[in-house]
Motif scaffolding. Sequence first.
Motif, PDB file in Angstrom:
ATOM      1  N   ALA A  96      27.617  38.352  43.638  1.00  0.00           N
ATOM      2  CA  ALA A  96      29.147  38.709  43.359  1.00  0.00           C
ATOM      3  C   ALA A  96      29.961  38.936  44.353  1.00  0.00           C
ATOM      4  O   ALA A  96      29.113  39.954  45.008  1.00  0.00           O
ATOM      5  CB  ALA A  96      28.990  39.767  42.473  1.00  0.00           C
ATOM      6  N   SER A  97      31.206  38.469  44.226  1.00  0.00           N
ATOM      7  CA  SER A  97      31.963  39.010  45.436  1.00  0.00           C
ATOM      8  C   SER A  97      33.239  38.624  45.598  1.00  0.00           C
ATOM      9  O   SER A  97      33.722  37.678  44.156  1.00  0.00           O
ATOM     10  CB  SER A  97      31.311  37.530  46.479  1.00  0.00           C
ATOM     11  OG  SER A  97      31.460  36.571  46.475  1.00  0.00           O
ATOM     12  N   ASP A  98      33.788  38.883  45.935  1.00  0.00           N
ATOM     13  CA  ASP A  98      36.022  38.849  45.164  1.00  0.00           C
ATOM     14  C   ASP A  98      36.149  38.185  46.359  1.00  0.00           C
ATOM     15  O   ASP A  98      35.457  37.308  47.536  1.00  0.00           O
ATOM     16  CB  ASP A  98      36.259  39.969  45.733  1.00  0.00           C
ATOM     17  CG  ASP A  98      36.050  41.289  44.423  1.00  0.00           C
ATOM     18  OD1 ASP A  98      35.624  40.386  43.218  1.00  0.00           O
ATOM     19  OD2 ASP A  98      36.078  42.923  44.917  1.00  0.00           O
ATOM     20  N   LYS A 100      39.849  37.330  48.658  1.00  0.00           N
ATOM     21  CA  LYS A 100      40.635  38.172  49.099  1.00  0.00           C
ATOM     22  C   LYS A 100      41.953  37.150  50.018  1.00  0.00           C
ATOM     23  O   LYS A 100      41.592  36.522  50.230  1.00  0.00           O
ATOM     24  CB  LYS A 100      40.648  39.290  49.241  1.00  0.00           C
ATOM     25  CG  LYS A 100      39.513  39.925  49.312  1.00  0.00           C
ATOM     26  CD  LYS A 100      38.994  41.623  49.650  1.00  0.00           C
ATOM     27  CE  LYS A 100      38.496  41.870  49.129  1.00  0.00           C
ATOM     28  NZ  LYS A 100      37.822  44.105  50.015  1.00  0.00           N
ATOM     29  N   GLU A 114      38.859  29.828  34.608  1.00  0.00           N
ATOM     30  CA  GLU A 114      37.438  31.063  34.763  1.00  0.00           C
ATOM     31  C   GLU A 114      36.943  30.153  34.291  1.00  0.00           C
ATOM     32  O   GLU A 114      36.662  29.620  33.249  1.00  0.00           O
ATOM     33  CB  GLU A 114      37.826  32.017  34.051  1.00  0.00           C
ATOM     34  CG  GLU A 114      37.528  33.819  33.670  1.00  0.00           C
ATOM     35  CD  GLU A 114      37.934  34.593  33.589  1.00  0.00           C
ATOM     36  OE1 GLU A 114      36.603  35.331  32.864  1.00  0.00           O
ATOM     37  OE2 GLU A 114      39.048  34.397  33.932  1.00  0.00           O
ATOM     38  N   SER A 138      35.670  28.569  48.348  1.00  0.00           N
ATOM     39  CA  SER A 138      34.759  29.438  48.361  1.00  0.00           C
ATOM     40  C   SER A 138      33.437  29.826  49.345  1.00  0.00           C
ATOM     41  O   SER A 138      33.241  28.397  49.986  1.00  0.00           O
ATOM     42  CB  SER A 138      33.241  28.791  47.302  1.00  0.00           C
ATOM     43  OG  SER A 138      32.978  28.781  46.411  1.00  0.00           O
ATOM     44  N   ASN A 145      33.973  34.609  37.591  1.00  0.00           N
ATOM     45  CA  ASN A 145      34.665  35.847  36.963  1.00  0.00           C
ATOM     46  C   ASN A 145      35.868  35.996  36.179  1.00  0.00           C
ATOM     47  O   ASN A 145      35.545  36.599  35.024  1.00  0.00           O
ATOM     48  CB  ASN A 145      33.193  36.558  36.889  1.00  0.00           C
ATOM     49  CG  ASN A 145      31.772  35.912  37.194  1.00  0.00           C
ATOM     50  OD1 ASN A 145      31.492  35.453  36.866  1.00  0.00           O
ATOM     51  ND2 ASN A 145      31.558  36.433  38.573  1.00  0.00           N
ATOM     52  N   HIS A 148      42.462  37.114  39.302  1.00  0.00           N
ATOM     53  CA  HIS A 148      43.264  37.759  40.059  1.00  0.00           C
ATOM     54  C   HIS A 148      44.718  37.252  40.079  1.00  0.00           C
ATOM     55  O   HIS A 148      45.517  37.909  41.262  1.00  0.00           O
ATOM     56  CB  HIS A 148      42.947  38.890  40.288  1.00  0.00           C
ATOM     57  CG  HIS A 148      41.210  39.631  40.218  1.00  0.00           C
ATOM     58  ND1 HIS A 148      41.736  40.058  38.695  1.00  0.00           N
ATOM     59  CD2 HIS A 148      40.087  38.372  40.439  1.00  0.00           C
ATOM     60  CE1 HIS A 148      40.085  40.223  39.024  1.00  0.00           C
ATOM     61  NE2 HIS A 148      39.598  39.609  39.325  1.00  0.00           N
ATOM     62  N   ILE A 160      43.210  40.930  46.117  1.00  0.00           N
ATOM     63  CA  ILE A 160      41.363  40.143  45.493  1.00  0.00           C
ATOM     64  C   ILE A 160      42.097  38.727  44.660  1.00  0.00           C
ATOM     65  O   ILE A 160      43.471  39.176  43.652  1.00  0.00           O
ATOM     66  CB  ILE A 160      40.584  41.091  44.724  1.00  0.00           C
ATOM     67  CG1 ILE A 160      39.815  41.920  45.255  1.00  0.00           C
ATOM     68  CG2 ILE A 160      39.843  40.148  43.956  1.00  0.00           C
ATOM     69  CD1 ILE A 160      39.449  43.068  43.942  1.00  0.00           C
ATOM     70  N   LEU A 162      40.285  35.891  43.476  1.00  0.00           N
ATOM     71  CA  LEU A 162      39.508  35.792  42.609  1.00  0.00           C
ATOM     72  C   LEU A 162      37.979  36.895  42.488  1.00  0.00           C
ATOM     73  O   LEU A 162      37.505  36.784  43.183  1.00  0.00           O
ATOM     74  CB  LEU A 162      39.419  34.401  41.892  1.00  0.00           C
ATOM     75  CG  LEU A 162      38.870  33.225  43.352  1.00  0.00           C
ATOM     76  CD1 LEU A 162      37.394  33.430  43.090  1.00  0.00           C
ATOM     77  CD2 LEU A 162      39.607  32.113  42.693  1.00  0.00           C
ATOM     78  N   SER A 163      37.169  36.872  41.483  1.00  0.00           N
ATOM     79  CA  SER A 163      35.981  37.360  41.743  1.00  0.00           C
ATOM     80  C   SER A 163      34.926  35.998  41.133  1.00  0.00           C
ATOM     81  O   SER A 163      34.984  35.566  40.844  1.00  0.00           O
ATOM     82  CB  SER A 163      35.486  38.164  40.530  1.00  0.00           C
ATOM     83  OG  SER A 163      36.670  39.039  41.005  1.00  0.00           O
TER      84      SER A 163
END
Length: 164
Positions: A96-98, A100, A114, A138, A145, A148, A160, A162-163
Amino acid sequence: MKKAQIGEKTFEIEQEQDEYILNGQPFTFDLAKSGNGDLHFLVDNKSFQTKIISVNKEEKTVDVKVNNTPYTVSVKDNLDLLLAKLGMESVGQAGASDVKAPMPGLILEVLVSEGQEVKKGDHLLILEAMKMENVIKSPADGVINGLHATKGESVEKGKILLSL
């Protein structure tokens, strides 16, 4: 202490003042650098001609040729070993990471949606900054997930986008 993994073999290397210890045994070495980036090691009176082919800082691996035989060496330092001992070896790795914004700019295109699976290096967004189009890739394999940022949105550095 450092650990190096070459194939199935693991080597533990320690330095205590001016003495080096390999797998619990003291050893001596001498190193000479040549002008073209090659290294020559003399380890316990055995000669090794070494050339570094590539370094992957994220995965902490080094591709080398030793006496013209290729090897991939995986290196773990004290922090990596401590995290593994605490059961936290995945900290800072894929997961799990954002993602930025690396700089302020305008989102020109969102290339993913998404729920979409992505691989490390896949193109995620196009960010225009200083009249240049920058492809945001990426950082790891994963699934989107949350988005944003939207096409046409101005973003600041560190926002941020996207996650995973």
